[in-house]
Design a protein around this motif. Sequence first.
Motif, PDB file in Angstrom:
ATOM      1  N   HIS A  10      -9.899  21.779 -47.602  1.00  0.00           N
ATOM      2  CA  HIS A  10     -10.419  20.797 -46.663  1.00  0.00           C
ATOM      3  C   HIS A  10     -11.609  20.284 -47.027  1.00  0.00           C
ATOM      4  O   HIS A  10     -12.002  19.191 -46.288  1.00  0.00           O
ATOM      5  CB  HIS A  10     -10.274  21.284 -45.299  1.00  0.00           C
ATOM      6  CG  HIS A  10      -8.634  21.273 -44.701  1.00  0.00           C
ATOM      7  ND1 HIS A  10      -8.010  20.241 -44.909  1.00  0.00           N
ATOM      8  CD2 HIS A  10      -8.159  22.220 -44.115  1.00  0.00           C
ATOM      9  CE1 HIS A  10      -6.746  20.397 -44.121  1.00  0.00           C
ATOM     10  NE2 HIS A  10      -6.942  21.560 -43.808  1.00  0.00           N
ATOM     11  N   ASP A  44     -10.568  20.701 -37.463  1.00  0.00           N
ATOM     12  CA  ASP A  44     -10.262  22.138 -37.180  1.00  0.00           C
ATOM     13  C   ASP A  44     -11.375  22.772 -36.340  1.00  0.00           C
ATOM     14  O   ASP A  44     -11.322  24.067 -35.747  1.00  0.00           O
ATOM     15  CB  ASP A  44     -10.389  23.001 -38.682  1.00  0.00           C
ATOM     16  CG  ASP A  44      -8.960  22.981 -39.126  1.00  0.00           C
ATOM     17  OD1 ASP A  44      -7.870  22.550 -38.471  1.00  0.00           O
ATOM     18  OD2 ASP A  44      -8.895  23.397 -40.403  1.00  0.00           O
ATOM     19  N   HIS A  71      -7.940  17.953 -32.864  1.00  0.00           N
ATOM     20  CA  HIS A  71      -6.894  18.044 -33.937  1.00  0.00           C
ATOM     21  C   HIS A  71      -6.171  16.396 -34.032  1.00  0.00           C
ATOM     22  O   HIS A  71      -4.768  16.659 -34.268  1.00  0.00           O
ATOM     23  CB  HIS A  71      -6.030  19.207 -34.160  1.00  0.00           C
ATOM     24  CG  HIS A  71      -5.606  19.223 -35.503  1.00  0.00           C
ATOM     25  ND1 HIS A  71      -4.601  18.959 -36.283  1.00  0.00           N
ATOM     26  CD2 HIS A  71      -6.302  20.283 -36.794  1.00  0.00           C
ATOM     27  CE1 HIS A  71      -4.773  19.340 -37.658  1.00  0.00           C
ATOM     28  NE2 HIS A  71      -5.536  20.168 -37.706  1.00  0.00           N
ATOM     29  N   HIS A 106      -8.105  15.312 -44.123  1.00  0.00           N
ATOM     30  CA  HIS A 106      -7.775  16.722 -43.552  1.00  0.00           C
ATOM     31  C   HIS A 106      -6.280  16.446 -42.883  1.00  0.00           C
ATOM     32  O   HIS A 106      -5.363  17.217 -43.032  1.00  0.00           O
ATOM     33  CB  HIS A 106      -8.744  17.101 -42.463  1.00  0.00           C
ATOM     34  CG  HIS A 106      -8.242  18.376 -41.780  1.00  0.00           C
ATOM     35  ND1 HIS A 106      -9.026  19.347 -41.860  1.00  0.00           N
ATOM     36  CD2 HIS A 106      -7.461  18.708 -40.893  1.00  0.00           C
ATOM     37  CE1 HIS A 106      -8.544  20.484 -40.897  1.00  0.00           C
ATOM     38  NE2 HIS A 106      -7.307  20.073 -40.539  1.00  0.00           N
ATOM     39  N   ASP A 110      -2.845  18.230 -43.877  1.00  0.00           N
ATOM     40  CA  ASP A 110      -2.147  19.164 -43.039  1.00  0.00           C
ATOM     41  C   ASP A 110      -0.769  18.588 -42.918  1.00  0.00           C
ATOM     42  O   ASP A 110       0.340  19.417 -42.694  1.00  0.00           O
ATOM     43  CB  ASP A 110      -2.879  19.079 -41.629  1.00  0.00           C
ATOM     44  CG  ASP A 110      -4.004  20.106 -41.489  1.00  0.00           C
ATOM     45  OD1 ASP A 110      -4.181  20.725 -42.279  1.00  0.00           O
ATOM     46  OD2 ASP A 110      -4.484  20.349 -40.138  1.00  0.00           O
TER      47      ASP A 110
HETATM   48 ZN   LIG Z   1      -5.996  21.101 -39.568  1.00  0.00          ZN
END
Ligand SMILES: [Zn+2]
Length: 176
Positions: A10, A44, A71, A106, A110
């Motif tokens: 990340h 996060d 998030h 990110h 994810d």
């Molecule tokens: Zn994440």
Amino acid sequence: MIDVADGLTHVLVPYALATVLSLRYPWITTRLATVAMVGGVLPDLNRLQWIVPPETIESILGVSVSWRPMHSIGGVAVVIAIASLTVRATYRRAVALLLALGALSHFVLDLLLVPPAGTYQYLWPITSARLVVPGFYTSHDRWVAIVAVLLALAAHALARRRSHALERDSPVRIEG
Ligand SMILES: [Zn+2]
């Protein structure tokens, strides 16, 4: 526990992205590439719930809170807006853009996780629907971090070659 390989991915992917973009947009400095890395971990921050449980805040403030929206694009947008206000006006736009770049990378990373790990309400508050794509890696796959390291190294090498070439091509430098 925060997975180290996952965390590394990340930060390294936004670094690689920002560095490659700096070839096209020279205003993206090394410092701003670091800002993109910070953006890469912003979503996060919802993990703060393990350090500061919502119940604790609720008992202090008397209002119900949740770290979960962190998030999502909505939560991240709020944090980016606050963070960019803390920097000098000249850097505000650049910092906001690079934080957003990091945060977006990110979400994309994810999203590519094998469900259910990659299913979040990413688009909150636009929609609370959970986006699901098939995904092709798990957060425990070490190879993803290795690919991220290689990408970051390649981007770094590319940027260095470019700056050396620029120095070579302009032997007469105007010193300020
Ligand atoms: Zn994440």
